[in-house]
Design a protein around this motif. Structure first.
Motif, PDB file in Angstrom:
ATOM      1  N   ASN A 147      -8.001  -3.961   2.248  1.00  0.00           N
ATOM      2  CA  ASN A 147      -7.167  -4.098   1.053  1.00  0.00           C
ATOM      3  C   ASN A 147      -7.495  -5.391   0.290  1.00  0.00           C
ATOM      4  O   ASN A 147      -8.169  -6.277   0.797  1.00  0.00           O
ATOM      5  CB  ASN A 147      -5.697  -4.093   1.495  1.00  0.00           C
ATOM      6  CG  ASN A 147      -4.734  -3.975   0.339  1.00  0.00           C
ATOM      7  OD1 ASN A 147      -5.077  -3.473  -0.726  1.00  0.00           O
ATOM      8  ND2 ASN A 147      -3.508  -4.455   0.537  1.00  0.00           N
ATOM      9  N   LEU A 194       0.833  -1.205   0.000  1.00  0.00           N
ATOM     10  CA  LEU A 194       0.000   0.000   0.000  1.00  0.00           C
ATOM     11  C   LEU A 194       0.870   1.257   0.000  1.00  0.00           C
ATOM     12  O   LEU A 194       0.599   2.213  -0.738  1.00  0.00           O
ATOM     13  CB  LEU A 194      -0.931  -0.010   1.214  1.00  0.00           C
ATOM     14  CG  LEU A 194      -1.801   1.239   1.412  1.00  0.00           C
ATOM     15  CD1 LEU A 194      -2.725   1.455   0.225  1.00  0.00           C
ATOM     16  CD2 LEU A 194      -2.603   1.140   2.710  1.00  0.00           C
ATOM     17  N   ALA A 237      -4.374  -2.129  -3.353  1.00  0.00           N
ATOM     18  CA  ALA A 237      -3.097  -1.435  -3.534  1.00  0.00           C
ATOM     19  C   ALA A 237      -2.466  -1.783  -4.877  1.00  0.00           C
ATOM     20  O   ALA A 237      -1.975  -0.907  -5.590  1.00  0.00           O
ATOM     21  CB  ALA A 237      -2.150  -1.789  -2.390  1.00  0.00           C
TER      22      ALA A 237
END
Length: 491
Positions: free
Chosen positions: A134, A25, A256
């Motif tokens: 994520n 990320l 990400a």
């Protein structure tokens, strides 16, 4: 890098379970903001955050890493902390320098042990937290399940989605912003109407969001209860107050690696993470307790939260300024020793890269090099105004090994090498046990101690053998003895 005022700075610690994607990320945000032209990979050892040789060898983060990014006239200092629990000392140091925590959660696994430990630490320190779910593009990714697992495990019903995803796994193509009720599609975040199939879910989620915003502010709750609709600015104000007071934990989502949802995440960090001058930190001056408010005109107070000893650069001290400012060539004093030194080298830092800096203002993070006898936890202040920022407390070691030099040359270097690795990491300790004539290295776990042993070899050229520590028996048989006894049985 441009100069920023205290109110334009945000310090955020990246936390979560190991392997949740914190480093990836960070790399994606660097790429998104144009700092790098190509995203590195953790597996290849090519990321900006993981620059240490041990991190390349193991494929995990071991050190905290300061990664500043610039977004909409705001400097966001991301402090990427390890997720592996053996390196909890780095997490504690990162949180000491940050105003808030960004918890990265895997969309497939949901809330994990590392997530829970990091959240509990944030709750204990009363620091705001933001969650980023994520890997929404992975197979079996489920945003609703991830949010529910956090509510169930963490016991906090004020975990409130600020977004919902548009699709999941292969069909994940964007997010819906619930405050403004708009869809943002693709890595570019292109604005679009909300798809019809997600409109009902978005409206239901927005009701919960507006309620949370209203409950955080007395004026807003009165207006909300009277049936008036809150404006977007009023909702954002209520959410900012709620996040700042730890009453609301926002949840964002994205990927990400795919770059979706990153711009909205940076918007959230800019809007909802408190500026350094919105929070106070405890200190001691002249035996009396004081509060430092990151006032650039206040007394100088810079806390050392990380120390690295490099064979070429020398001692590198990572400093978070909690009050005043530190300028190049200025005289500062170590509050612990009282010694005054000149700041000859002052840098901003991004991963392992250092850039010359003229001054470090309150709220910002930088590196000072070549300062003797400065350790993690020390406070750098003005020579005529000695004060101390209350340092964090680190846990006691849980795992021990005996270390012995391999050669005569290693014997002379072992003591200084052990001192250096323990200065770099406050959760490492060593001692010589006179009863067993062994030197014992102590850490938080087997991996933690193994990393320290490899560092001694790689950084300081000291090779040691590792063994199980002997038990120092305090009593033993010293000589042979005999005795006789006759038993008379009485009837």
């Amino acid at each position: 890098m441009a100069k920023y005022k205290t109110e334009q700075i945000r310090n955020v610690a990246l936390l979560g379970h190991g392997g949740a994607g914190k480093t990836t990320l960070t790399e994606a945000l660097l790429y998104k903001t144009g700092v790098i032209t190509r995203m590195g990979r953790v597996e290849d050892g090519s990321t900006v955050s993981d620059w240490d040789a041990e991190e390349h060898r193991r494929g995990i983060s071991i050190n905290l890493s300061v990664i500043p990014i610039e977004f909409e006239n705001t400097k966001i200092n991301l402090i990427d902390a390890p997720g592996y629990q053996d390196f909890v000392g780095e997490v504690i140091s990162a949180l000491h320098a940050a105003e808030a925590g960004l918890l990265v959660v895997d969309a497939v696994a949901g809330c994990q042990v590392g997530t829970e430990l990091a959240y509990d630490r944030l709750r204990e320190l009363q620091k705001p937290r933001i969650v980023f779910v994520n890997r929404m593009d992975r197979e079996n990714a489920n945003f609703a399940n991830a949010v529910q697992s956090m509510r169930t495990t963490l016991g906090d019903e004020k975990i409130v989605p600020f977004q919902i995803p548009i699709g999941s796994a292969d069909s994940f193509k964007g997010i819906v912003g619930l405050i403004e009720m708009k869809a943002y599609l693709g890595p570019e975040g292109k604005e679009a109407p909300i798809p019809a199939e997600f409109l009902a879910d978005a409206e239901a989620a927005r009701v919960a969001l507006v309620e949370a915003a209203a409950e955080a502010d007395d004026e807003l709750i009165m207006k909300y209860l009277e049936g008036e609709e809150l404006t977007i600015d009023e909702v954002r104000h209520g959410l900012h107050v709620g996040v700042k007071n730890c009453a609301i934990t926002p949840v964002y989502c994205g990927t990400a690696t795919g770059g979706i949802g990153l711009e909205r995440l940076m918007q959230a960090l800019r809007r909802y993470v408190p500026a350094p001058n919105e929070r106070s930190v405890a200190g001691v001056k002249g035996g009396a307790e004081i509060l430092l408010n990151s006032d650039v005109n206040g007394p100088v107070a810079g806390a050392v939260f990380k120390t690295i000893i490099d064979r070429y650069i020398g001692r590198m001290n990572y400093v978070r300024v909690f009050s005043g400012k530190i300028a190049r060539d200025a005289q500062i004093a170590n509050a612990r020793t009282g010694k005054s030194v000149r700041v000859a080298n002052l840098f901003s830092v991004r991963g392992k890269d250092l850039q010359n800096l003229d001054e470090l203002v309150a709220g910002d993070i930088g590196v000072i090099t070549k300062l003797d006898d400065v350790q993690t936890g020390d406070t750098m202040c003005a020579p005529d105004q000695l004060l101390t920022v209350t340092p964090p407390s680190y846990p006691r070691p849980l795992y021990s090994v005996a270390v012995a030099p391999m050669t005569q040359a290693d014997s002379a270097k072992m003591g200084p090498s052990l001192t250096s690795v323990c200065e770099e990491d406050p959760t490492l300790r060593f001692q010589t046990i006179s009863a067993t004539k062994q030197t014992v290295l102590q850490g938080m776990g087997e991996a933690h101690v193994d990393v320290a042993v490899h560092r001694m070899s790689q950084k300081f050229g000291t090779n040691v053998e590792v063994a199980v520590p002997k038990v120092p028996y305090q009593e033993t048989i010293t000589k042979t003895a005999s005795a006789q006894y006759r038993h008379k049985k009485q009837t």
